[in-house]
Design a protein around this motif. Structure first.
Motif, PDB file in Angstrom:
ATOM      1  N   ALA A  25      54.916  70.524  14.847  1.00  0.00           N
ATOM      2  CA  ALA A  25      55.742  70.000  15.947  1.00  0.00           C
ATOM      3  C   ALA A  25      55.312  68.592  16.339  1.00  0.00           C
ATOM      4  CB  ALA A  25      55.650  70.926  17.154  1.00  0.00           C
ATOM      5  N   TRP A  26      54.027  68.280  16.120  1.00  0.00           N
ATOM      6  CA  TRP A  26      53.484  66.978  16.510  1.00  0.00           C
ATOM      7  C   TRP A  26      53.430  66.037  15.304  1.00  0.00           C
ATOM      8  CZ3 TRP A  26      53.056  65.877  21.542  1.00  0.00           C
ATOM      9  CH2 TRP A  26      53.097  66.955  22.425  1.00  0.00           C
ATOM     10  N   GLY A  27      54.419  66.148  14.427  1.00  0.00           N
ATOM     11  CA  GLY A  27      54.395  65.395  13.176  1.00  0.00           C
ATOM     12  C   GLY A  27      55.068  64.038  13.208  1.00  0.00           C
ATOM     13  N   GLY A 168      49.639  62.075  20.714  1.00  0.00           N
ATOM     14  CA  GLY A 168      50.545  62.951  19.971  1.00  0.00           C
ATOM     15  C   GLY A 168      51.977  62.708  20.409  1.00  0.00           C
ATOM     16  N   LEU A 169      52.883  62.656  19.435  1.00  0.00           N
ATOM     17  CA  LEU A 169      54.310  62.476  19.715  1.00  0.00           C
ATOM     18  C   LEU A 169      55.065  63.652  19.112  1.00  0.00           C
ATOM     19  CD1 LEU A 169      54.607  58.682  18.758  1.00  0.00           C
ATOM     20  CD2 LEU A 169      54.340  59.645  21.047  1.00  0.00           C
ATOM     21  N   LYS A 170      55.810  64.344  19.965  1.00  0.00           N
ATOM     22  CA  LYS A 170      56.560  65.518  19.501  1.00  0.00           C
ATOM     23  C   LYS A 170      58.054  65.236  19.572  1.00  0.00           C
ATOM     24  CE  LYS A 170      57.082  69.542  21.860  1.00  0.00           C
ATOM     25  NZ  LYS A 170      56.639  70.827  22.448  1.00  0.00           N
ATOM     26  N   GLY A 171      58.793  65.621  18.550  1.00  0.00           N
ATOM     27  CA  GLY A 171      60.237  65.443  18.602  1.00  0.00           C
ATOM     28  C   GLY A 171      60.884  65.615  17.246  1.00  0.00           C
ATOM     29  N   GLU A 172      62.121  65.136  17.163  1.00  0.00           N
ATOM     30  CA  GLU A 172      62.891  65.255  15.921  1.00  0.00           C
ATOM     31  C   GLU A 172      63.154  63.860  15.370  1.00  0.00           C
ATOM     32  OE1 GLU A 172      66.438  67.349  17.017  1.00  0.00           O
ATOM     33  OE2 GLU A 172      65.265  68.903  18.037  1.00  0.00           O
TER      34      GLU A 172
END
Length: 208
Positions: A25-27, A168-172
């Motif tokens: 998720a944190w990719g 950390g950056l979470k998203g699409e």
């Protein structure tokens, strides 16, 4: 040895799966255009880029960025496509060097400290987070089409410099297709014309 701690093998596997899912998720760090990533006021050149790494490696204390002249840090983060940003983690020391505030700006490439006078899309008061556990959810509607993210850390908890170990950056992420963008713009600009026609129609009736 694992059994001696009362850890059934099933439990470990489950923990591993959860961690893998959370890590995935944190990719978004994989979607950063690292050639153009900037960190302003970093003490060691290139150190700002090291804080964007896999979630599983957030505990690596050898990689961090420290501010130079004062406590401010400013990251300019270009993405390789369009991002819907959902959450942020900021991990520092459990002391005065931990950033106390984070301001997010979208789609303003090459921001300078002068530009930070602008109104950010969202501001967060940060808590000290030495383990990288606190997630700050963004207002997704404001961060649904981000190709460039600027993160401004204006102050910390009282130290002369600011230290960050992990962000950390979470998203699409969506690949940027030039053609689709053109089509969307065309459709978007067609809509106001429809409304204008509606407004004109009653007047023509009135004239006739």
């Amino acid at each position: 040895a694992a059994m001696a701690h009362g850890h059934g093998p099933g439990r470990c596997r489950c923990c591993g799966e959860e961690a893998a899912e959370r890590g995935a998720a944190w990719g978004l760090y994989l979607r950063i255009d690292r050639q153009r990533l900037q960190c302003l006021n970093e003490r060691r050149e290139g150190s700002g880029a090291t804080v964007f790494r896999p979630w599983e490696e957030r505990g690596d204390r050898s990689q961090f960025v420290e501010s130079d002249d004062d406590e401010e840090l400013l990251f300019n983060i270009p993405f390789t496509g369009s991002v819907k940003l959902k959450g942020v983690i900021v991990m520092g020391e459990d002391d005065g060097t931990h950033p106390a505030e984070m301001r997010l700006f979208r789609n303003i490439p090459h921001m300078s400290f002068d530009d930070t006078a602008k109104e950010p899309e969202q501001t967060f008061s940060l808590s000290r987070d030495p383990l990288g556990e606190l997630e700050y959810p963004t207002k997704i509607a404001r961060f649904s089409n981000v190709y460039h993210l600027s993160m401004h850390f204006p102050k910390n908890f009282g130290a002369e410099t600011t230290k960050i170990f992990y962000i950390g950056l979470k998203g699409e992420w969506t690949e940027a297709h030039r053609h689709e963008v053109t089509i969307c713009n065309y459709e978007a600009s067609a809509n106001p014309a429809d409304h204008k026609l509606e407004q004109i129609t009653p007047q023509t009736h009135f004239i006739s």
